[in-house]
Design an enzyme around this catalytic site. Structure first.
Site, mmCIF file in Angstrom:
data_model
loop_
_atom_site.group_PDB
_atom_site.id
_atom_site.type_symbol
_atom_site.label_atom_id
_atom_site.label_comp_id
_atom_site.label_asym_id
_atom_site.label_seq_id
_atom_site.Cartn_x
_atom_site.Cartn_y
_atom_site.Cartn_z
ATOM 1 N N TYR A 91 -1.728 -1.430 10.666
ATOM 2 C CA TYR A 91 -1.929 -1.669 9.225
ATOM 3 C C TYR A 91 -0.754 -1.084 8.420
ATOM 4 C CZ TYR A 91 -3.864 -1.448 4.526
ATOM 5 O OH TYR A 91 -4.048 -1.596 3.177
ATOM 6 N N SER A 122 0.867 -1.196 0.000
ATOM 7 C CA SER A 122 0.000 0.000 0.000
ATOM 8 C C SER A 122 0.895 1.235 0.000
ATOM 9 C CB SER A 122 -0.856 0.002 1.269
ATOM 10 O OG SER A 122 -1.480 1.250 1.469
#
Ligand SMILES: NC(=O)c1ccc[n+]([C@@H]2O[C@H](COP(=O)([O-])OP(=O)(O)OC[C@H]3O[C@@H](n4cnc5c(N)ncnc54)[C@H](OP(=O)(O)O)[C@@H]3O)[C@@H](O)[C@H]2O)c1
Length: 265
Positions: free
Chosen positions: A157, A144
């Site tokens: 995360y 990401s």
């Protein structure tokens, strides 16, 4: 390894979002046996039926919770039991939660770490011997843009995606000489169920989204080109460069602003 095994592409998290878009694109373009993995059986069954009809390829579905310790090895056993060997592994399943770290239930944090990092690492470890032996194979790990700086409200995360990025780049460097193509894919905000599950409603990040199809086109092109890292989406591409120029604290503040929820009126 027995040569009677059929080579297959395995996609984790294929029941929605980016994983589903990858399955659609690979079924249309590569015609290799596909193994679709997730927990929601009805979603996998519907997708498998649709893609089998449209492209006349073999599709297997495997329902496996990869948050469970041992989930990766159960998945590998299920793949081998179907007479398949992994030629392409796409570690896509993952989730995040938009909340301060101390407010998150510990079991969700543990599940996130298990899914986003441990299962991805164990699956990569399991498929590499066969790929090395064939001197052929591809691994795509979905990271990401959250990987490039610390992410307040997504502390675990963001850290898990930084792990995926570093792990994958190192693996790509180690295995290039063996003829394997390994890529970390770094999407920005993408219109999927991720944001509903994360609780991203009313954030700036959720207003500027790419489609899963845009992400998968760049991701597959990068994998085939042997590119070890790809940031998808035109607006996201310069991000890592600008972040390197910023003081770390500013980059962290900026990431936090993007995922701050609008206050209710
Ligand atoms: N959307 C974004 O803005 C964005 C941006 C950057 C990176 N990413 C990354 O992209 C990847 C795909 O996410 P997405 O955006 O496509 O979200 P999504 O639509 O929520 O898809 C997540 C997939 O992971 C599967 N999954 C979740 N928990 C699982 C578990 N315990 N075991 C097995 N499978 C599980 C889900 O299937 P089941 O629920 O059926 O199990 C689903 O197929 C993730 O790694 C995410 O971190 C997303």
């Amino acid at each position: 390894m027995s040569s009677s095994l059929t080579l297959a592409t395995v996609i984790t998290g294929a029941s929605s979002g980016i994983g589903e878009a990858l399955a659609r694109q690979l079924a249309a373009t590569e015609k290799q046996t596909l193994v679709l993995v997730a927990r929601r059986e009805e979603k996998l069954l519907a997708l498998a039926e649709e893609l089998t009809k449209a492209h006349s390829i073999r599709i297997e579905i495997i329902c496996q919770d990869l948050e469970l310790p041992g989930g990766a090895s159960s998945l590998m056993n299920a793949i081998t039991a179907r007479g398949l060997s992994v030629d392409t592994l796409i570690n896509n399943a993952g989730f995040g939660i938009n909340d301060p770290f101390a407010d998150m239930p510990l079991d969700r944090i543990q599940g996130m770490m298990q899914l986003n990092m441990v299962a991805l690492t164990e699956l990569s470890h399991a498929v590499l011997p066969g790929m090395r032996q064939r001197q052929q194979g591809r691994i795509m790990n979905i990271s990401s843009v959250a990987a490039f700086q610390a992410c307040p409200r997504f502390a675990v995360y963001g850290a898990s995606k930084a792990y995926v990025l570093m792990f994958t780049e190192a693996l790509a460097a180690e295995e290039r000489k063996n003829g394997l193509r390994i890529s970390a894919v770094c999407p920005g905000a993408t219109a999927t169920e991720f944001h509903t599950l994360a609780g991203n409603h009313g954030t700036f990040a959720a207003k500027l989204m790419d489609s899963p199809e845009t992400v998968t086109r760049s991701a597959i092109a990068a994998l085939n080109a042997g590119q070890s890292v790809v940031v998808t989406g035109l607006l996201n591409k310069p991000l890592p460069f600008f972040i390197r120029l910023m003081p770390r604290r500013l980059a962290t503040w900026f990431a936090g602003i993007l995922v701050e929820r609008e206050k209710a009126a």
